[in-house]
Write a protein that holds these residues in place. Structure first.
Motif, short mmCIF file in Angstrom:
data_model
loop_
_atom_site.label_atom_id
_atom_site.label_comp_id
_atom_site.label_asym_id
_atom_site.label_seq_id
_atom_site.Cartn_x
_atom_site.Cartn_y
_atom_site.Cartn_z
N CYS A 1 -18.79 20.26 -23.66
CA CYS A 1 -19.33 19.45 -24.96
C CYS A 1 -18.82 19.60 -26.15
O CYS A 1 -19.05 19.02 -26.99
N GLU B 1 -22.30 12.73 -16.30
CA GLU B 1 -23.49 12.62 -17.01
C GLU B 1 -24.11 10.89 -17.11
O GLU B 1 -25.11 10.59 -16.69
N GLN C 1 -27.67 7.86 -22.09
CA GLN C 1 -27.75 9.41 -22.05
C GLN C 1 -26.49 10.05 -22.42
O GLN C 1 -26.56 10.75 -23.20
N TYR C 2 -25.35 9.38 -21.91
CA TYR C 2 -24.19 10.32 -22.37
C TYR C 2 -24.00 10.14 -23.91
O TYR C 2 -23.44 11.36 -24.55
N PHE D 1 -26.06 9.67 -26.30
CA PHE D 1 -27.34 10.12 -26.91
C PHE D 1 -26.88 11.45 -26.97
O PHE D 1 -27.11 12.42 -28.05
N ASN D 2 -26.37 12.26 -25.64
CA ASN D 2 -26.16 13.75 -25.73
C ASN D 2 -24.91 13.92 -26.28
O ASN D 2 -24.62 15.11 -26.48
N HIS D 3 -23.96 13.04 -26.47
CA HIS D 3 -22.52 13.25 -27.06
C HIS D 3 -21.94 12.28 -27.91
O HIS D 3 -21.25 11.52 -27.41
N ARG E 1 -29.22 5.02 -31.90
CA ARG E 1 -29.44 6.03 -30.97
C ARG E 1 -29.63 7.43 -31.89
O ARG E 1 -30.50 8.15 -31.37
N ARG F 1 -33.47 10.71 -32.03
CA ARG F 1 -33.33 12.26 -31.70
C ARG F 1 -34.60 12.71 -32.19
O ARG F 1 -34.90 13.98 -31.78
#
Length: 168
Positions: A44, A68, A76-77, A79-81, A121, A125
């Motif tokens: 990541c 992911e 989700q992808y 959001f995380n990246h 998005r 967080r």
């Protein structure tokens, strides 16, 4: 569960050799390559990915993206990246591996929506996991989740065709 962690530790600490790459079953090889790559590059982290040889980087970033999405969808992808730099590596990875249809879907259909929803998005967080989970109803990305296919077989063919890149 202990067996899983023991197997992962073995894969992380035992170098892959061209012989192992030739002999391991596809699924086991995929896990082993992933585990070994994670020991020298965080999948990541753009800064650890950029110096990698292009084929290794293509393997890592496209696998992360597909797995992911398979786990929690495009929402989700992203959001995380959220980094556009990381998405750029995914697009480059698909191109490098000759997966032009996958690249086109991400570039033309998904990336514009992800960019449009970036700020929204980001606002999720500081909220609870429930807020994030409920936000799936508000994203337009879910309509494309099913269009992301796993290209594990193509990646493994690439690994087997280029064992010296992955023998570490």
């Amino acid at each position: 569960m202990e067996d899983f962690f023991e197997a992962m530790q073995q894969m992380q600490t035992t170098p892959l050799t061209p012989q192992l790459i030739a002999e391991l079953p596809d699924e086991r090889l995929d896990d082993w390559v992933w585990a070994r790559c994670a020991t020298f590059a965080h999948p990541c982290d753009y800064e650890t990915l950029v110096p990698l040889q292009e084929g290794v980087r293509a393997y890592v970033v496209t696998r992360l993206f597909e797995w992911e999405v398979g786990n929690g969808g495009l929402h989700q992808y992203f959001f995380n990246h959220p980094s556009t730099d990381l998405l750029g590596l995914v697009l480059d990875g698909y191109a490098y591996l000759g997966l032009e249809t996958a690249r086109r879907i991400v570039e033309e259909d998904i990336a514009p929506i992800a960019e449009q929803e970036r700020e929204w998005r980001e606002s999720l967080r500081d909220c609870s996991i429930e807020t994030f989970a409920n936000s799936y109803a508000d994203t337009e990305l879910t309509q494309f989740d099913e269009r992301i296919e796993l290209h594990d077989a193509e990646r493994i063919r690439y690994v087997r065709a280029n064992p010296t890149l992955f023998a570490r």
